[in-house]
Every structure is written in structure tokens, then in C-alpha cells.
Design a protein around this motif. Structure first.
Motif, PDB file in Angstrom:
ATOM      1  N   CYS A  36       0.845  -1.271  -0.005  1.00  0.00           N
ATOM      2  CA  CYS A  36       0.084  -0.077   0.023  1.00  0.00           C
ATOM      3  C   CYS A  36       0.994   1.130   0.062  1.00  0.00           C
ATOM      4  O   CYS A  36       0.668   2.023  -0.961  1.00  0.00           O
ATOM      5  CB  CYS A  36      -0.909  -0.059   1.246  1.00  0.00           C
ATOM      6  SG  CYS A  36      -1.841   1.340   1.399  1.00  0.00           S
ATOM      7  N   LEU A  40       1.276   3.982  -2.844  1.00  0.00           N
ATOM      8  CA  LEU A  40       0.967   5.361  -2.534  1.00  0.00           C
ATOM      9  C   LEU A  40       2.242   6.347  -3.046  1.00  0.00           C
ATOM     10  O   LEU A  40       2.007   7.496  -3.376  1.00  0.00           O
ATOM     11  CB  LEU A  40       0.861   5.940  -1.212  1.00  0.00           C
ATOM     12  CG  LEU A  40      -0.284   5.389  -0.601  1.00  0.00           C
ATOM     13  CD1 LEU A  40      -0.410   5.503   1.172  1.00  0.00           C
ATOM     14  CD2 LEU A  40      -1.572   6.232  -1.001  1.00  0.00           C
ATOM     15  N   PHE A 139      -2.910   0.747   6.886  1.00  0.00           N
ATOM     16  CA  PHE A 139      -2.257   0.613   5.424  1.00  0.00           C
ATOM     17  C   PHE A 139      -2.384  -0.874   4.771  1.00  0.00           C
ATOM     18  O   PHE A 139      -2.635  -1.097   3.732  1.00  0.00           O
ATOM     19  CB  PHE A 139      -0.912   0.890   5.387  1.00  0.00           C
ATOM     20  CG  PHE A 139      -0.493   2.379   5.855  1.00  0.00           C
ATOM     21  CD1 PHE A 139      -0.417   3.206   4.751  1.00  0.00           C
ATOM     22  CD2 PHE A 139      -0.417   2.771   7.307  1.00  0.00           C
ATOM     23  CE1 PHE A 139      -0.434   4.666   5.073  1.00  0.00           C
ATOM     24  CE2 PHE A 139      -0.168   4.159   7.416  1.00  0.00           C
ATOM     25  CZ  PHE A 139      -0.306   5.102   6.548  1.00  0.00           C
ATOM     26  N   ASP A 144      -7.964  -2.582   0.115  1.00  0.00           N
ATOM     27  CA  ASP A 144      -6.900  -1.375  -0.125  1.00  0.00           C
ATOM     28  C   ASP A 144      -7.290  -0.470   0.951  1.00  0.00           C
ATOM     29  O   ASP A 144      -8.473  -0.618   1.658  1.00  0.00           O
ATOM     30  CB  ASP A 144      -7.301  -0.811  -1.405  1.00  0.00           C
ATOM     31  CG  ASP A 144      -6.147   0.394  -1.739  1.00  0.00           C
ATOM     32  OD1 ASP A 144      -4.957   0.347  -1.074  1.00  0.00           O
ATOM     33  OD2 ASP A 144      -6.406   1.213  -2.941  1.00  0.00           O
ATOM     34  N   MET A 145      -6.356   0.403   1.284  1.00  0.00           N
ATOM     35  CA  MET A 145      -6.594   1.226   2.530  1.00  0.00           C
ATOM     36  C   MET A 145      -7.842   2.135   2.235  1.00  0.00           C
ATOM     37  O   MET A 145      -8.096   2.450   0.984  1.00  0.00           O
ATOM     38  CB  MET A 145      -5.371   2.347   2.660  1.00  0.00           C
ATOM     39  CG  MET A 145      -5.521   3.219   3.822  1.00  0.00           C
ATOM     40  SD  MET A 145      -3.890   4.247   3.675  1.00  0.00           S
ATOM     41  CE  MET A 145      -4.007   5.246   5.535  1.00  0.00           C
ATOM     42  N   GLU A 147      -9.972   5.145   1.238  1.00  0.00           N
ATOM     43  CA  GLU A 147      -9.732   6.273   0.814  1.00  0.00           C
ATOM     44  C   GLU A 147      -9.822   7.535   1.851  1.00  0.00           C
ATOM     45  O   GLU A 147      -9.071   8.415   1.856  1.00  0.00           O
ATOM     46  CB  GLU A 147     -10.821   6.673  -0.301  1.00  0.00           C
ATOM     47  CG  GLU A 147     -10.659   5.890  -1.713  1.00  0.00           C
ATOM     48  CD  GLU A 147      -9.254   6.279  -2.126  1.00  0.00           C
ATOM     49  OE1 GLU A 147      -8.807   7.334  -2.058  1.00  0.00           O
ATOM     50  OE2 GLU A 147      -8.671   5.268  -2.715  1.00  0.00           O
ATOM     51  N   SER A 149      -9.094   7.334   5.204  1.00  0.00           N
ATOM     52  CA  SER A 149      -7.813   7.400   5.741  1.00  0.00           C
ATOM     53  C   SER A 149      -6.640   7.895   4.976  1.00  0.00           C
ATOM     54  O   SER A 149      -5.588   8.566   5.561  1.00  0.00           O
ATOM     55  CB  SER A 149      -7.567   6.135   6.230  1.00  0.00           C
ATOM     56  OG  SER A 149      -8.666   5.554   7.177  1.00  0.00           O
ATOM     57  N   LYS A 150      -6.427   7.511   3.614  1.00  0.00           N
ATOM     58  CA  LYS A 150      -5.694   7.779   2.885  1.00  0.00           C
ATOM     59  C   LYS A 150      -5.474   9.224   2.771  1.00  0.00           C
ATOM     60  O   LYS A 150      -4.413   9.926   2.829  1.00  0.00           O
ATOM     61  CB  LYS A 150      -5.728   7.182   1.639  1.00  0.00           C
ATOM     62  CG  LYS A 150      -4.638   7.308   0.497  1.00  0.00           C
ATOM     63  CD  LYS A 150      -5.173   6.533  -0.764  1.00  0.00           C
ATOM     64  CE  LYS A 150      -5.480   4.973  -0.550  1.00  0.00           C
ATOM     65  NZ  LYS A 150      -5.803   4.404  -1.898  1.00  0.00           N
TER      66      LYS A 150
END
Length: 336
Positions: A36, A40, A139, A144-145, A147, A149-150
């Protein structure tokens, strides 16, 4: 106050395990989290002892502290993220070289038991630290993480301007899919629609963000690492151990008796993990009772801590609460 340098894509993020040895137990979560971060746009470096396990911790206190020191001293490492929390970051406090940390400021992030290090480092060095995601828990989210939080992670560690207004997440989860059985790799966790945050007490306030996991903060009481609460916006959340509302009531009474509530300007409470609706309401009632004699605003059921997704909170940075506009915002830059 010392603000860490802004992260850039291509920078190296170091991974440490300062408490529990969960990274050794769940290598698939390590792999997922590293992928992850690379997706990024970051490089990843695992600390020497990050994948170890020795009983209920990752390694001897000296080795865990060594990993932190080496990550701060390494000029190629621009940020440090914990693999997971635990209950024994407190082992490291007498071993940490705070002068080294102060001289090599960089992003340091985690939550839960990493609260101990976040608060101690901020208190002893003035370095802004971050209450935010860990490698294994956030992560490594499948597939997937989140969105949400990202988005707030990237705003916190890369933003050229203050994070600004933080919006409630539209959905949330505290579902646990067993990592040991790799149930977490079979499907995404079920999300529940969010009704938003609960504004328990009206008012407006501006102050420095200070706080973390309520149980972990207990390790710092009576020590030289205990936070300076003057003019702070205090934020707290509870862990997966699910302390009862009755237990939280006793802890908050301790804070009242210590004079913390007389110093702070606002109170933010993360959504409690694994609470029933009745328990959540009881906790809200307790918080209102404990803060009855104070005029600061209080917001509950916020998106940080042990439920997901979560926004990132920078310790030491100025934030603002405005109940009239139902608005919480971070008004000061977090990085330089």
C-alpha cells in the motif's frame, strides 16, 4: 514547536515495532501494508527488529529503542510509522535519546499504544507527532486502504497548507476478520452508514491538539512525559480491549481531579470500538456529566482511533471547534 519536513513521493518511510510483535505473527499484513505504501508512491524500509517477536513484545527494549534511534538518525528515512500498537511502548521511555530525535525531526506516526511515544516525544522535544494509521491495521486494509484514511494521512504529512476542515466519514466499521485465519484476505470488511459526529456540548474553541488512546495515556501519568494540557484540545479514544463506560467514567474523574479539565479548551472523542448502541449512549451521558461544570465544547463519535476509517491528528498543532457551524478544522500547518 518543531514541525517535521514535508513528505514527498519517492521518500523512504521506516517501519518500527516499538511494542507488540504482531508483524512477526502476521506477515501477510506486513506485505499488504508495504504494498500500500509503495502504491502510494513511497519507498519502505523495515527496521532491524521490526519483524521480531519475543513473548508479548517484538524484542528487548534496547533493540526496540535502537530501531527508533537508527530511523531518526538515518538521513534517507523521512518518516517513521509503527507496524502496530500493543501495551509496552512504555518500556522505551527511559532509553530514548530525545536530543537525537529533536536534532533529526521527521514524521512519526501511530495510534493505540503508540500514544505513549507520540505524547512523550512531543512533550520532551516539541516535535509534532501524528496520531494516525499503523502498517498492519490501516495500510494493510483489504483490498486497499480506505480512501478517507488515505486522504487525511496525505494531507497531514504532505500538505503545503493546513489540513483545514475535517468532514465525518460517510461509513465506518469495527468488524474484525481474524488475521490468524487470514479471514481478512477473503473479503472487505462490512461498512455501516455513519450518522455523523455527536455534538455533546456547544461552544467554540481553539487550542493545541493533545491526546491519544485513553488506556495508553495512563502509562504517562505521574511521569516527566505527561502532557502539558494548558490551552489544549484534548482528544481520546478507547482500544479494542473495550473498557466499559464505567471504567472510562473513573478515568475521566481522575482527569477532573488532576485539574486537566480546568486547563483544556475542548474535548474530542473517537468512536468507541465494539460498543453497543446502549453503551455508546451511556458513554455520551457520562462525558456530559463529567464535563458539566466546564464550558468547553465536546464532540463524540469522531472518526479516529480503533474504528475505521480514521483521520490523522497532529499533536501540538492548533485546531478549532465550532459547534454552531458543526465544524472541526486544523488551522495550522503540520509540516514545513
Amino acid at each position: 514547536m518543531i514541525k517535521p519536513p514535508r513528505l514527498k513521493f519517492g521518500d523512504t518511510i521506516g517501519i518500527i515495532s516499538p511494542s507488540w510483535g504482531g508483524a512477526e505473527m502476521f506477515p501477510h499484513r506486513v506485505k499488504q501494508g508495504v504494498q500500500c505504501l509503495r502504491k502510494l508512491g513511497f519507498d519502505v524500509r523495515l527496521a532491524k527488529h521490526a519483524l521480531n517477536r519475543k513473548g508479548f513484545v517484538s524484542d528487548a527494549p534496547e533493540n526496540r529503542a535502537q530501531d527508533i534511534h537508527e530511523m531518526f538518525a538515518d538521513p534517507d528515512v523521512k518518516a517513521i510509522i509503527a507496524s502496530i500498537g500493543g501495551d509496552h511502548s512504555c518500556h522505551l521511555l527511559p532509553l530514548l535519546d530525545f536530543d537525537l530525535i529533536r536534532s533529526n525531526p521527521k514524521t512519526f506516526m501511530g495510534y493505540s499504544d503508540i500514544t505513549v511515544l507520540n505524547v512523550a516525544i512531543w512533550q520532551r522535544t516539541g516535535l509534532v507527532t501524528f496520531n494516525g494509521g499503523t502498517l498492519l491495521a490501516d495500510f494493510a486494509e483489504y483490498p486497499d486502504m480506505f480512501e478517507y484514511s488515505k486522504e487525511y494521512f496525505l494531507k497531514a504529512v504532505m500538505g503545503e497548507t493546513p489540513i483545514g476542515r475535517i468532514e465525518p466519514a460517510s461509513h465506518w466499521t469495527d468488524e474484525f476478520l481474524d488475521w490468524g485465519e487470514k479471514q481478512d484476505q477473503t473479503r472487505p470488511r462490512n461498512l455501516l452508514p455513519s450518522s455523523g459526529w455527536t455534538w455533546l456540548k456547544e461552544g467554540s474553541a481553539e487550542g493545541r491538539l493533545v491526546g491519544g488512546c485513553l488506556e495508553s495515556l495512563q502509562h504517562l501519568r505521574g511521569t516527566e512525559y505527561w502532557a502539558d494540557w494548558q490551552d489544549a484540545i484534548f482528544f481520546f479514544e478507547t482500544s479494542e480491549d473495550k473498557p466499559s463506560p464505567r471504567t472510562v467514567d473513573g478515568t475521566l474523574m481522575d482527569y477532573q481531579n488532576m485539574g486537566v479539565f480546568e486547563k483544556i479548551r475542548g474535548l474530542l472523542i473517537g468512536r468507541p470500538m465494539s460498543y453497543s448502541d446502549d453503551e455508546k449512549q451511556l458513554l455520551r451521558d457520562i462525558v456530559v456529566e463529567r464535563t458539566r461544570g466546564y464550558s468547553f465544547p465536546v464532540v463524540a463519535d469522531m472518526d479516529f482511533g480503533h474504528t475505521a476509517p480514521q483521520f490523522t491528528l497532529p499533536l501540538g498543532v492548533t485546531a478549532r471547534i465550532d459547534s454552531t457551524r458543526k465544524r472541526f478544522e486544523i488551522v495550522e500547518g503540520t509540516v514545513k
